[in-house]
Design a protein around this motif. Structure first.
Motif, PDB file in Angstrom:
ATOM      1  N   ALA A 197      26.335 -89.368 -38.616  1.00  0.00           N
ATOM      2  CA  ALA A 197      26.266 -90.828 -38.678  1.00  0.00           C
ATOM      3  C   ALA A 197      27.419 -91.411 -39.486  1.00  0.00           C
ATOM      4  CB  ALA A 197      24.931 -91.264 -39.273  1.00  0.00           C
ATOM      5  N   VAL A 198      27.738 -90.784 -40.611  1.00  0.00           N
ATOM      6  CA  VAL A 198      28.807 -91.283 -41.478  1.00  0.00           C
ATOM      7  C   VAL A 198      30.172 -91.130 -40.804  1.00  0.00           C
ATOM      8  CG1 VAL A 198      30.056 -90.824 -43.625  1.00  0.00           C
ATOM      9  CG2 VAL A 198      27.569 -90.965 -43.641  1.00  0.00           C
ATOM     10  N   VAL A 199      30.408 -89.990 -40.171  1.00  0.00           N
ATOM     11  CA  VAL A 199      31.696 -89.774 -39.493  1.00  0.00           C
ATOM     12  C   VAL A 199      31.872 -90.769 -38.351  1.00  0.00           C
ATOM     13  CG1 VAL A 199      33.045 -88.168 -38.075  1.00  0.00           C
ATOM     14  CG2 VAL A 199      31.885 -87.341 -40.131  1.00  0.00           C
ATOM     15  N   VAL A 200      30.811 -90.991 -37.578  1.00  0.00           N
ATOM     16  CA  VAL A 200      30.881 -91.938 -36.461  1.00  0.00           C
ATOM     17  C   VAL A 200      31.189 -93.347 -36.977  1.00  0.00           C
ATOM     18  CG1 VAL A 200      29.533 -93.131 -34.687  1.00  0.00           C
ATOM     19  CG2 VAL A 200      29.415 -90.648 -34.887  1.00  0.00           C
ATOM     20  N   ARG A 201      30.486 -93.770 -38.004  1.00  0.00           N
ATOM     21  CA  ARG A 201      30.689 -95.123 -38.518  1.00  0.00           C
ATOM     22  C   ARG A 201      32.111 -95.299 -39.057  1.00  0.00           C
ATOM     23  NH1 ARG A 201      30.443 -98.451 -42.942  1.00  0.00           N
ATOM     24  NH2 ARG A 201      29.729-100.555 -42.431  1.00  0.00           N
ATOM     25  N   GLU A 202      32.606 -94.325 -39.803  1.00  0.00           N
ATOM     26  CA  GLU A 202      33.964 -94.414 -40.347  1.00  0.00           C
ATOM     27  C   GLU A 202      34.999 -94.441 -39.220  1.00  0.00           C
ATOM     28  OE1 GLU A 202      35.171 -94.735 -43.361  1.00  0.00           O
ATOM     29  OE2 GLU A 202      33.405 -94.448 -44.625  1.00  0.00           O
ATOM     30  N   SER A 203      34.772 -93.631 -38.187  1.00  0.00           N
ATOM     31  CA  SER A 203      35.722 -93.542 -37.076  1.00  0.00           C
ATOM     32  C   SER A 203      35.775 -94.831 -36.270  1.00  0.00           C
ATOM     33  CB  SER A 203      35.351 -92.377 -36.152  1.00  0.00           C
ATOM     34  OG  SER A 203      35.349 -91.151 -36.858  1.00  0.00           O
ATOM     35  N   VAL A 204      34.604 -95.408 -36.007  1.00  0.00           N
ATOM     36  CA  VAL A 204      34.543 -96.637 -35.220  1.00  0.00           C
ATOM     37  C   VAL A 204      35.067 -97.830 -36.022  1.00  0.00           C
ATOM     38  CG1 VAL A 204      32.994 -98.287 -34.097  1.00  0.00           C
ATOM     39  CG2 VAL A 204      32.668 -95.842 -33.754  1.00  0.00           C
ATOM     40  N   ALA A 205      34.678 -97.910 -37.280  1.00  0.00           N
ATOM     41  CA  ALA A 205      35.040 -99.065 -38.094  1.00  0.00           C
ATOM     42  C   ALA A 205      36.471 -99.015 -38.605  1.00  0.00           C
ATOM     43  CB  ALA A 205      34.078 -99.190 -39.272  1.00  0.00           C
ATOM     44  N   HIS A 206      36.980 -97.809 -38.903  1.00  0.00           N
ATOM     45  CA  HIS A 206      38.281 -97.721 -39.553  1.00  0.00           C
ATOM     46  C   HIS A 206      39.318 -96.890 -38.805  1.00  0.00           C
ATOM     47  CE1 HIS A 206      36.428 -99.657 -42.998  1.00  0.00           C
ATOM     48  NE2 HIS A 206      35.487 -98.732 -43.004  1.00  0.00           N
ATOM     49  N   GLY A 207      38.928 -96.238 -37.726  1.00  0.00           N
ATOM     50  CA  GLY A 207      39.908 -95.498 -36.946  1.00  0.00           C
ATOM     51  C   GLY A 207      39.933 -94.003 -37.199  1.00  0.00           C
ATOM     52  N   ARG A 208      40.824 -93.329 -36.483  1.00  0.00           N
ATOM     53  CA  ARG A 208      40.875 -91.863 -36.500  1.00  0.00           C
ATOM     54  C   ARG A 208      41.252 -91.295 -37.857  1.00  0.00           C
ATOM     55  NH1 ARG A 208      43.818 -89.115 -31.579  1.00  0.00           N
ATOM     56  NH2 ARG A 208      42.079 -90.273 -30.650  1.00  0.00           N
ATOM     57  N   ARG A 209      42.164 -91.948 -38.557  1.00  0.00           N
ATOM     58  CA  ARG A 209      42.593 -91.432 -39.860  1.00  0.00           C
ATOM     59  C   ARG A 209      41.416 -91.369 -40.821  1.00  0.00           C
ATOM     60  NH1 ARG A 209      44.448 -93.810 -44.617  1.00  0.00           N
ATOM     61  NH2 ARG A 209      45.911 -92.533 -45.828  1.00  0.00           N
TER      62      ARG A 209
END
Length: 208
Positions: free
Chosen positions: A25-37
Motif C-alpha cells: 500500500a505504501v509503495v503504491v501510494r508513493e509511486s502514484v503520488a510522487h512518481g517512480r523515483r
C-alpha cells in the motif's frame, strides 16, 4: 549443499511478499503520488527494513519478542500508530481548487522521506517479526552456518526491494498515474482508508 533449503526459503518468501499488505500500500501510494523515483526509494526502504528482522532473528531477539506479550504489543501498537498517521493524512486529501481535474506531477518528495516511509512500515510490522522468526527457527536448520543464514537474509532483503521496485515501476507509469489522477482526491482517500484498515487489523493481531 544448502540449495534445497535456500529454494524453500525463496519460495516461502515469494508467496509472502506477493501478498498485499502495508508495504504494498505504501509503495503504491508513493509511486502514484510522487512518481517512480519516490516509489523506488520506498521499495529500497522496505528492502532494508528486512535487515532488521533478519538481524534479530539471527541474534535470537525475535524469539524473546514472540514470547513476550508486552514487547509484541508495544511493537504492534507502534506499527498501527504509524499506519494510522499516514492513513489519516491521506484521508484528509482535499479536492483540487476550482474543481479542476487532479493531475499527478513529480511532486517534491525527498529520497530520504520516501526511504524512511518504506523502512519504518516494514521494520515495525510485527507480522514480519513472526514470519522471520518462523523462517529462521522452523524452515532454516539451526545447524546451518551463521554465514549461510546471513546470506539468506541478504537475498531476502534484495528480493523484497526488487519486487517492490517492480511494483513502483508499474504504478508510476504515466498512463497508470493518469488513471488514478482522474479519481482526483478520492484516490488519496481510498489509499488512506486502506492504510487505516491495515492499522486496525494490525492493532488486533494477537500473539500466537
Amino acid at each position: 549443499m544448502y540449495w534445497t533449503e535456500f529454494l524453500t526459503v525463496a519460495l516461502i518468501h515469494l508467496l509472502a511478499v506477493a501478498s498485499p499488505g502495508p508495504d504494498f500500500a505504501v509503495v503504491v501510494r508513493e509511486s502514484v503520488a510522487h512518481g517512480r523515483r519516490a516509489g523506488s526509494w520506498t521499495a529500497l526502504g522496505v528492502g532494508c527494513g528486512i535487515f532488521i528482522h533478519v538481524a534479530y532473528s539471527l541474534l535470537g531477539i525475535g524469539l524473546i519478542v514472540s514470547q513476550s506479550i508486552t514487547l509484541f504489543n508495544a511493537l504492534k501498537w507502534a506499527a498501527a500508530a504509524y499506519l494510522f498517521y499516514i492513513g489519516i493524512k491521506a484521508l484528509r486529501a482535499r479536492p483540487v481548487a476550482g474543481g479542476e481535474e487532479q493531475v499527478y506531477v513529480e511532486q517534491e518528495r525527498s529520497a530520504r522521506g520516501a526511504f524512511v516511509s518504506g523502512f519504518v512500515t516494514n521494520g515495525l510490522n510485527p507480522k514480519a517479526t513472526l514470519f522471520f522468526l518462523s523462517l529462521f527457527t522452523v524452515v532454516i536448520n539451526p545447524h546451518t552456518p551463521l554465514a549461510v543464514q546471513a546470506g539468506y537474509g541478504v537475498y531476502l532483503a534484495c528480493a523484497t526491494a526488487a519486487w517492490f521496485a517492480l511494483v513502483a515501476m508499474l504504478f508510476s507509469q504515466q498512463r497508470v498515474r493518469a488513471g488514478f489522477a482522474r479519481m482526483g482526491h478520492w484516490f488519496d482517500r481510498l489509499m488512506g482508508g486502506v492504510l487505516v484498515a491495515l492499522g486496525v487489523k494490525l492493532a488486533f493481531t494477537e500473539l500466537r
